[in-house]
Design a protein around this motif. Structure first.
Motif, short mmCIF file in Angstrom:
data_model
loop_
_atom_site.label_atom_id
_atom_site.label_comp_id
_atom_site.label_asym_id
_atom_site.label_seq_id
_atom_site.Cartn_x
_atom_site.Cartn_y
_atom_site.Cartn_z
N LYS A 1 0.86 -1.24 0.03
CA LYS A 1 -0.23 -0.12 -0.05
C LYS A 1 0.66 1.26 0.02
N ASN A 2 0.21 2.14 -0.81
CA ASN A 2 0.91 3.46 -0.79
C ASN A 2 0.41 4.48 0.04
N GLU A 3 0.45 4.63 1.71
CA GLU A 3 -0.35 5.32 2.31
C GLU A 3 0.80 6.43 2.71
N LYS A 4 0.19 7.67 3.02
CA LYS A 4 1.26 8.69 3.67
C LYS A 4 1.12 8.58 5.07
N GLU A 5 2.21 8.92 5.67
CA GLU A 5 2.41 8.65 7.09
C GLU A 5 2.03 10.14 7.77
N ILE A 6 1.21 9.86 8.85
CA ILE A 6 0.76 11.03 9.46
C ILE A 6 1.64 11.73 10.27
N SER A 7 1.83 12.95 10.27
CA SER A 7 3.19 13.61 10.98
C SER A 7 2.64 13.70 12.69
N ILE A 8 3.73 13.37 13.22
CA ILE A 8 3.55 13.52 14.79
C ILE A 8 3.18 14.83 15.11
N ASP A 9 3.28 15.92 14.45
CA ASP A 9 3.11 17.30 14.94
C ASP A 9 1.63 17.51 14.60
N ALA A 10 0.68 16.68 14.25
CA ALA A 10 -0.77 16.60 14.14
C ALA A 10 -1.19 16.34 15.30
N PHE A 11 -0.70 15.68 16.35
CA PHE A 11 -1.08 15.23 17.40
C PHE A 11 -1.13 16.13 18.71
N THR A 12 -1.66 16.02 19.74
CA THR A 12 -1.50 16.79 21.00
C THR A 12 -0.76 15.88 21.79
N GLU A 13 -0.33 16.45 22.90
CA GLU A 13 0.63 15.90 23.94
C GLU A 13 -0.10 14.46 24.36
N PHE B 1 4.76 -0.31 13.51
CA PHE B 1 3.91 -0.26 14.37
C PHE B 1 3.66 1.05 14.84
N THR B 2 4.37 2.01 14.76
CA THR B 2 4.39 3.39 14.94
C THR B 2 3.23 3.97 13.91
N LYS B 3 3.27 3.63 12.61
CA LYS B 3 2.46 4.21 11.71
C LYS B 3 1.15 3.86 11.85
N GLU B 4 0.84 2.29 12.29
CA GLU B 4 -0.20 1.73 12.67
C GLU B 4 -0.83 2.41 14.04
N ARG C 1 -2.16 5.87 12.89
CA ARG C 1 -3.32 5.61 12.32
C ARG C 1 -4.55 5.39 13.14
N LEU C 2 -4.35 4.62 14.22
CA LEU C 2 -5.43 4.21 15.07
C LEU C 2 -6.02 5.46 15.95
N VAL C 3 -4.90 6.15 16.37
CA VAL C 3 -5.34 7.31 17.15
C VAL C 3 -5.86 8.33 16.57
N MET C 4 -5.64 8.59 15.23
CA MET C 4 -5.99 9.44 14.53
C MET C 4 -7.60 9.13 14.16
N LYS C 5 -8.10 7.97 13.92
CA LYS C 5 -9.13 7.42 13.37
C LYS C 5 -10.12 7.64 14.88
N ALA C 6 -9.49 7.29 16.09
CA ALA C 6 -10.33 7.84 17.48
C ALA C 6 -10.45 9.10 17.57
#
Length: 96
Positions: free
Chosen positions: A2-14, A43-46, A49-54
């Motif tokens: 799969k060619n999925e872009k990784e979500i930047s860590i800056d997009a998340f809160t603490e 594992f980090t990418k997954e 993805r799970l945290v962003m989905k939540a």
């Protein structure tokens, strides 16, 4: 692959970053062995993805508040776009 872009860590809160770390530890525990760099990255990418989905599910469940319109009485003269003199006169006569 799969060619999925990784979500930047800056997009998340603490709090979400802590949750990502916990998700990674959970995924490592489920695998049952020490991951190499490539598996750790997956594992980090997954976990991201799970945290962003939540987060998106939570945002969808609570709709955004819409700002209330200000009443015409509270507007200054420069903010009033169209003024109806006849309606104003009729309102004034009803108040007497």
């Amino acid at each position: 692959m799969k060619n999925e872009k990784e979500i930047s860590i800056d997009a998340f809160t603490e709090n979400e970053k802590v949750s990502i770390d916990q998700q990674v530890k959970t995924l490592i525990a489920k695998s049952g062995k020490t991951p190499d760099d490539k598996q750790l990255k997956e594992f980090t990418k997954e976990a991201k993805r799970l945290v962003m989905k939540a987060r998106l599910a939570k945002e969808k469940a609570t709709p955004a508040k819409t700002p209330r319109k200000t009443r015409a009485k509270n507007l200054s003269a420069s903010e009033v776009g169209d003024f109806n003199w006849s309606a104003s006169v009729n309102l004034a006569t009803r108040r007497r």
